[in-house]
Motif scaffolding. Structure first.
Motif, short mmCIF file in Angstrom:
data_model
loop_
_atom_site.label_atom_id
_atom_site.label_comp_id
_atom_site.label_asym_id
_atom_site.label_seq_id
_atom_site.Cartn_x
_atom_site.Cartn_y
_atom_site.Cartn_z
N VAL A 1 0.87 -1.18 0.00
CA VAL A 1 0.00 0.00 0.00
C VAL A 1 0.91 1.23 0.00
CG1 VAL A 1 -1.75 1.30 1.25
CG2 VAL A 1 -1.86 -1.20 1.18
N GLU A 2 0.77 2.07 -1.00
CA GLU A 2 1.65 3.23 -1.13
C GLU A 2 1.41 4.18 0.05
OE1 GLU A 2 -0.57 2.29 -3.34
OE2 GLU A 2 0.46 1.74 -5.21
N PRO A 3 2.49 4.63 0.70
CA PRO A 3 2.34 5.61 1.79
C PRO A 3 2.27 7.03 1.23
CG PRO A 3 4.65 5.03 1.56
CD PRO A 3 3.89 4.20 0.54
N LYS A 4 1.72 7.94 2.00
CA LYS A 4 1.84 9.34 1.64
C LYS A 4 3.32 9.73 1.63
CE LYS A 4 -2.64 10.80 3.48
NZ LYS A 4 -3.35 11.66 4.46
N HIS A 5 3.67 10.65 0.78
CA HIS A 5 5.08 11.01 0.60
C HIS A 5 5.76 11.38 1.91
CE1 HIS A 5 8.43 13.81 -0.31
NE2 HIS A 5 8.65 12.99 -1.32
N ASP A 6 5.12 12.19 2.70
CA ASP A 6 5.73 12.66 3.95
C ASP A 6 5.29 11.85 5.16
OD1 ASP A 6 7.07 14.67 2.58
OD2 ASP A 6 5.38 16.06 2.78
N GLY A 7 4.61 10.74 4.92
CA GLY A 7 4.10 9.93 6.02
C GLY A 7 2.71 10.38 6.44
N GLY A 8 2.20 9.75 7.47
CA GLY A 8 0.90 10.15 7.96
C GLY A 8 -0.26 9.34 7.42
N GLY A 9 0.03 8.16 6.88
CA GLY A 9 -1.06 7.31 6.43
C GLY A 9 -0.90 6.83 5.00
N ASP A 10 -1.94 6.15 4.53
CA ASP A 10 -1.92 5.60 3.18
C ASP A 10 -2.17 6.70 2.15
OD1 ASP A 10 -1.69 3.17 4.44
OD2 ASP A 10 -3.78 2.56 4.08
N ALA A 11 -1.45 6.62 1.02
CA ALA A 11 -1.78 7.47 -0.11
C ALA A 11 -3.09 6.98 -0.74
CB ALA A 11 -0.66 7.41 -1.14
N ARG A 12 -3.73 7.82 -1.50
CA ARG A 12 -4.94 7.41 -2.20
C ARG A 12 -4.55 6.65 -3.46
NH1 ARG A 12 -9.52 11.88 -2.82
NH2 ARG A 12 -10.70 9.95 -3.23
N HIS A 13 -4.91 5.38 -3.50
CA HIS A 13 -4.60 4.56 -4.67
C HIS A 13 -5.49 4.99 -5.83
CE1 HIS A 13 -2.68 0.90 -6.27
NE2 HIS A 13 -3.79 0.79 -7.00
N PHE A 14 -4.94 4.96 -7.04
CA PHE A 14 -5.70 5.37 -8.21
C PHE A 14 -6.75 4.31 -8.58
CE2 PHE A 14 -2.20 8.22 -10.29
CZ PHE A 14 -2.39 9.14 -9.28
N GLY A 15 -7.93 4.78 -8.91
CA GLY A 15 -8.96 3.89 -9.41
C GLY A 15 -8.79 3.65 -10.90
N GLY A 16 -9.25 2.49 -11.36
CA GLY A 16 -9.24 2.18 -12.79
C GLY A 16 -10.59 2.48 -13.41
N THR A 17 -10.90 1.76 -14.48
CA THR A 17 -12.15 2.02 -15.20
C THR A 17 -13.31 1.18 -14.68
OG1 THR A 17 -11.64 0.32 -16.85
CG2 THR A 17 -10.86 2.56 -17.30
N GLY A 18 -13.04 0.13 -13.90
CA GLY A 18 -14.09 -0.76 -13.45
C GLY A 18 -14.56 -1.73 -14.51
N SER A 19 -13.98 -1.64 -15.69
CA SER A 19 -14.32 -2.57 -16.77
C SER A 19 -13.12 -2.74 -17.68
CB SER A 19 -15.53 -2.08 -17.57
OG SER A 19 -15.23 -0.86 -18.23
N GLN A 20 -13.08 -3.88 -18.35
CA GLN A 20 -11.98 -4.15 -19.27
C GLN A 20 -12.35 -3.87 -20.71
OE1 GLN A 20 -9.20 -7.67 -19.07
NE2 GLN A 20 -10.54 -8.34 -20.72
#
Length: 540
Positions: A359-378
């Motif tokens: 899980v990507e961290p926030k750059h300066d710390g302080g929790g999880d970064a917001r993961h990018f969403g995809g399209t929900g479909s292929q």
């Protein structure tokens, strides 16, 4: 199921861009008399999507979350009950279908018992034409130009003049699927709302999606190697992440941290809080390429390359699945970016205990970064226009049949066939025999039930479920998903090449970081600003 694989979001979008690069003239020619307009963004934004009505044929071991994480199963249910009292195509003789496949092409029906049983279950002869995924956009272009359309077809996205193509050649499915009308087809109504956004054209529903998980590519890690080296497998800031990369890199032992420039830029964008492709928080679309955090991420990757943290062949391996996956499974790279289904690919190859997703961290710390969403479909599947109400409704019901979920007899038969012939039970899971593997007609690329985690070992599915639940809790969507840009349909591949090439040039020292400013100007003047304006009109 997560173990079934296809192209990642990057591969799929590239395939769509291939159409954009070469199909504009024939498509315009075939659709020149259409009354549909190029810019349908305003009407598309008001389209009524199917009313979501979840179906649970068998209770999962781990539940889905309201934010969109997938349910998990530890075993496959035995002796499932049929969901359809009669075949969906009963009364029809045959149905012609073409779609892209990313699996081996099976024998023809005359020599394929699996295909014959598929026809029997559907209630008609399925005249299926399969095209390999990379070749499909060109194949589709030829069909459109020649007017030789099957009853059902995969629809590449983006396609030039998409609104006109849809209006002229394919059926408006709104009367069957908009709002509560979808409840007549319960397994289509079971597809989450997010997956339907790409199926809209001309202000209504023109396609059925192939639903996929909402998160974009995970950052996979060889947790076994990280632990052996005494490194930190759960960094809480960028500096800790960078230290992890340094700790696992040892050129003398042919081991590096990473190999995919574009993938790393994306994960660093997440850490820095950059937009997911586009930002429309002010009501106007602005591109992530013009965001200073993207330039910062690119500078960070350049520094990683300078420090020797990238595989020496990274310049040629970036976004190439075969070498990137081979580097990872052989231990020559300790991290890689790939589609979520790769978790099962890696686990089956080297052992699930050796692989995890970070899980990507926030750059300066302080929790999880917001993961990018995809399209929900292929991908999307469309039905030919002009077949009449009775046949069109039957074809919608065929797609409904193909979406019957785990816990139904239809799901078992289309995924695995008949016990003893096509599959045997192993560790609570139907496992294809040699005959089943050879004859399987992989119809998931027409449409499918919503994706799930497993069935698989409890520890593995629990770990995967925990990752999906954690990242979907704060998922950052791409606001352009489900919105049509005519410029993107025509110039998407050209614009993508501008930024792709520049990222490699800067990462490997062929251009200074300041070159990115000129690249953004070129991208904007070549079509990026027009794309932004077209997307912005959909929110006006």
């Amino acid at each position: 199921m997560a173990s079934q694989t296809g192209p990642s979001r990057r591969t799929f979008l590239a395939a769509g861009s291939a159409v954009a690069a070469g199909a504009a003239v024939p498509l315009l020619s075939s659709c020149s008399t259409s009354s549909a307009t190029k810019d349908t963004s305003a009407s598309d934004a008001k389209a009524e999507l199917p009313t979501y009505a979840p179906v649970t044929a068998v209770r999962p071991d781990l539940p889905a979350s309201p934010q969109g994480s997938m349910p998990g199963y530890f075993s496959y249910p035995r002796n499932p009950k049929p969901a359809f009292p009669t075949p969906p195509l009963e009364g029809l003789d045959e149905v012609s279908i073409i779609y892209p496949t990313y699996s081996a092409v099976p024998p023809k029906p005359g020599n394929n018992a699996f295909w014959q049983r598929l026809n029997k279950g559907a209630g008609a002869d399925l005249k299926i034409t399969l095209a390999t995924g990379g070749d499909y956009p060109t194949k589709f272009q030829t069909l459109i130009a020649g007017g030789d359309l099957p009853d059902i077809a995969g629809f590449p996205v983006p396609t030039p003049d998409q609104p006109q193509v849809m209006s002229r050649l394919f059926a408006d499915l709104g009367p069957y699927l908009s709002g509560d009308a979808a409840k007549e087809f319960p397994y289509l109504a079971n597809i989450p709302t997010a997956s339907w956004k790409t199926a809209v054209a001309n202000g209504t529903i023109y396609a059925v999606p192939q639903p996929r998980a909402l998160p974009s590519n995970p950052l996979f890690a060889r947790v076994d190697l990280i632990q052996q080296l005494g490194a930190n497998p759960e960094p809480k800031s960028y500096q800790e992440f960078l230290q992890l990369m340094k700790d696992v890199t040892d050129p003398k032992k042919s081991r590096w941290a990473f190999a995919d420039v574009w993938g790393m830029v994306t994960h660093l964008q997440m850490m820095l809080g950059a937009p997911n492709v586009w930002d429309n928080s002010t009501g106007t679309f602005t591109s992530t390429w013009a965001d200073e955090r993207t330039k910062q991420a690119l500078g960070m990757v350049r520094d990683m390359v300078k420090q020797g943290l990238f595989h020496p062949d990274a310049a040629s391996a970036t976004a190439q699945f075969t070498p990137l996956r081979e580097y990872f499974t052989s231990g020559r790279t300790v991290m890689t970016s790939d589609g979520y289904a790769a978790w099962d690919i890696f686990g089956q190859q080297i052992g699930y205990d050796k692989v995890t997703a970070m899980v990507e961290p926030k750059h300066d710390g302080g929790g999880d970064a917001r993961h990018f969403g995809g399209t929900g479909s292929q991908g999307l599947t469309v039905i030919r226009k002009g077949l009449g109400e009775k046949k069109t409704r039957a074809l919608v019901n065929l797609l409904n049949w193909l979406c019957a979920p785990i816990g139904t007899q239809e799901h078992l038969y289309r995924k695995f066939g008949v016990e003893g012939t096509d599959f045997t039970w192993k560790d609570g899971m139907p496992t294809l025999t040699a005959k089943g593997s050879r004859e399987l007609v992989d119809v998931q690329y027409i449409t499918d039930a919503p994706t799930i985690l497993g069935p698989g070992q409890k520890a593995t599915v629990t770990t995967q479920h925990a990752w999906h639940t954690r990242v979907t809790a704060g998922l950052l969507p791409n606001p352009a998903v489900g919105r049509y840009s005519d410029t993107n349909s025509r110039k998407g591949s050209q614009l993508k090449k501008i930024t792709d090439d520049a990222q490699l040039d800067i990462a490997f020292g062929r251009q200074p970081l300041s070159h990115w400013d000129d690249v953004v100007k070129q991208w904007r003047s070549t079509g990026g600003d027009k794309m932004a304006a077209e997307y912005s009109r959909s929110t006006a």
